[in-house]
Design a protein around this motif. Structure first.
Motif, short mmCIF file in Angstrom:
data_model
loop_
_atom_site.label_atom_id
_atom_site.label_comp_id
_atom_site.label_asym_id
_atom_site.label_seq_id
_atom_site.Cartn_x
_atom_site.Cartn_y
_atom_site.Cartn_z
N LEU A 158 0.83 -1.21 0.00
CA LEU A 158 0.00 0.00 0.00
C LEU A 158 0.86 1.26 0.00
N ALA A 161 1.75 2.28 -3.67
CA ALA A 161 0.68 2.03 -4.64
C ALA A 161 -0.25 3.23 -4.74
N THR A 162 -0.85 3.38 -5.92
CA THR A 162 -1.82 4.45 -6.16
C THR A 162 -3.16 3.81 -6.51
N PRO A 163 -4.24 4.22 -5.81
CA PRO A 163 -5.53 3.61 -6.14
C PRO A 163 -6.06 4.03 -7.51
N SER A 164 -6.77 3.14 -8.14
CA SER A 164 -7.39 3.42 -9.44
C SER A 164 -8.82 2.90 -9.37
N ILE A 167 -12.32 2.10 -4.69
CA ILE A 167 -11.84 1.02 -3.81
C ILE A 167 -12.92 0.72 -2.77
N PRO A 173 -7.77 -6.60 -1.79
CA PRO A 173 -6.90 -5.64 -2.48
C PRO A 173 -6.14 -6.32 -3.63
N PHE A 175 -3.13 -5.48 -6.47
CA PHE A 175 -2.05 -4.60 -6.89
C PHE A 175 -1.59 -5.02 -8.28
N GLU A 216 -1.27 -9.78 -6.14
CA GLU A 216 -0.35 -8.90 -6.87
C GLU A 216 -0.20 -9.45 -8.29
N TYR A 337 -5.06 -1.17 -7.21
CA TYR A 337 -3.91 -0.30 -6.93
C TYR A 337 -2.84 -0.53 -7.99
#
Lengths: 346, 97
Positions: A158, A161-164, A167, A173, A175, A216, A337
């Motif tokens: 986290l 990471a940048t959220p897209s 969320i 989650p 990634f 991930e 993310y």
């Protein structure tokens, strides 16, 4: 594990005047709700990560006013092996909306319902007759592996990471390596006007602090041996075999996490001569996942942790990405993310 | 009199595309075809038989040992050995429908 059905479900259709027009055995793919329920409780530590074989059943939830046989929904119940109470998730009647609409269309064709007439539907359930064991047939046992999650730190991911997208904190989650999105962009642009795609691979992690599971996506394997058109991408048995070979060659302990494909919306709009203004509000331009797209998930990536990415190639903005996953038994748009690029990226 | 059909059963392991859904088969009849095995296993593994439009999906069984897709008409006893692992791989469309 096979789902047990102590009751049989059916849909009753009613006309505008409230008269029952017919009752038809309910048709539903219960697997996504079952998968979601199991994964939900695995993430929360209520089911073992190895618990793929626990006995499960689908139980009616009786309507609190009308009572049996009318249902307010259904419950997926999974037994726990250690003698603890079973775990369960409840699902609403709206899961049968599409089937009810299909029945209504059938009733219109049979002149039981007038075209355009309002109708309503109810989910009903009746005790199922005892199952008679079939003689012969294959003797099979579920030998599926447990959830292949490695111990890892969610906080570490986290932090870089940048959220897209939106969320939802209840979603697992996910990634995504920026390289995956870059490669998907390149492939989409190279195939302008034709759908293209690939297989998403990566790892599952289990947070060493909170215990939750996350994914991930480390790489994408371009889908080979496919045939693409403006509105379709066909994955063939050779596609999956080539992806298997590529995955093994990497030798990084990765698993399949889903697939991505492009939606050449600009080409669709050109064919339909849509105005730019119309394109901006078109439901196909973003977060659109067709029943065909869902069918690929169901046939190839049925586990609840699997996700799909769509590359939206529109005329009015840069390429965007939408992610979809199983939430409460239904494939829905979800956030993800994007990881910072690392020197040691996949 | 012809040669009697083999009644041997062959144990196999069958996986879906993702490799996360695996079933052990204790008794695949050697005399049956690969197509019959695939048809029965689709049901046992709860894989979809139809696409979104209701058209039947085609699955091919890939033998890990031989590294090839088996023909549906091949006999299990001829094509497979005890403990072989097969992957069921569909021909399927993502699309606008």
């Amino acid at each position: 594990m096979t789902l047990a059905f102590p009751c049989r479900f059916a849909i009753a259709i009613y006309g505008e005047d409230g008269a029952c027009l017919g009752v038809v055995a309910a048709r539903r793919d219960w697997e996504p709700a079952h998968e979601w329920t199991r994964f939900y409780f695995q993430r929360r530590g209520r089911l073992s990560l190895d618990g793929n074989g626990s006995a499960s059943s689908v139980i009616p939830l009786w309507d609190r006013t009308l009572g049996e046989p009318y249902c307010r929904g259904y419950r997926i119940q999974i037994e726990t092996p250690d003698g603890m109470p079973p775990v369960a998730s409840d699902f609403p009647n709206t899961h049968f909306r599409e089937f009810a609409a299909e029945l209504a269309s059938r009733f219109v064709a049979q002149r039981k319902l007038r075209a355009g007439e309002l109708y309503s539907y109810a989910l009903v359930a009746y005790p199922a007759p005892p199952e008679v064991a079939k003689a012969g047939g294959l003797s099979v046992t579920n030998a599926s592996p447990g959830l292949p999650a490695r111990d890892a730190s969610l906080a570490d991911l986290l932090a870089r990471a940048t959220p897209s997208g939106v969320i939802d904190i209840d979603d697992m989650p996910v990634f995504v390596s920026p390289r995956v999105l870059d490669e998907a962009s390149e492939l989409t642009r190279a195939e302008q006007g034709t759908e293209t795609g690939g297989i998403l691979i990566g790892t599952l992690g289990r947070d060493t602090m909170a215990g939750d599971v996350f994914a991930e996506i480390t790489a994408q394997i371009p889908a080979e041996h496919t045939s693409g058109s403006q509105v379709k991408l066909t994955f063939t048995p050779q596609t999956w075999a080539a992806a298997d070979a590529a995955l093994r060659l990497r030798k990084r302990g990765e698993i399949y996490l889903g697939y991505w494909h492009s939606h050449p919306v600009r080409a669709w709009c050109k064919t339909r001569a849509c105005t730019l203004e119309a394109q901006k509000t078109c439901h196909l331009a973003k977060d659109f996942f067709s029943p065909d797209d869902e069918a690929v998930m169901r046939a190839a990536f049925p586990r609840a942790y699997s996700v799909a990415i769509v590359a939206n190639d529109t005329a009015f903005t840069d390429l965007t990405f939408s992610m979809f996953g199983n939430r409460e038994g239904i494939t829905q748009p979800r956030g993800f993310y994007v990881l910072e690029e690392t020197i040691h990226g996949a | 009199m012809g040669k009697p059909e083999s009644t041997l059963d062959i144990p196999l392991e069958i996986s879906d595309v993702s490799g996360q859904k695996i079933f052990s088969v204790a008794n695949a009849p050697a005399a049956n075809t690969v197509g019959e095995l695939v048809h029965e296993m689709i049901g046992k593994m709860n894989l979809p038989r139809n696409d979104a439009g209701g058209a039947p999906l085609t699955y091919q069984a890939r033998s890990e040992r031989e590294g090839r897709h088996l023909n549906a008409s091949e006999r299990i006893g001829d094509a497979l050995q005890r403990g072989d692992r097969l992957t069921l791989q569909p021909n399927i469309d993502a699309g606008l429908r």
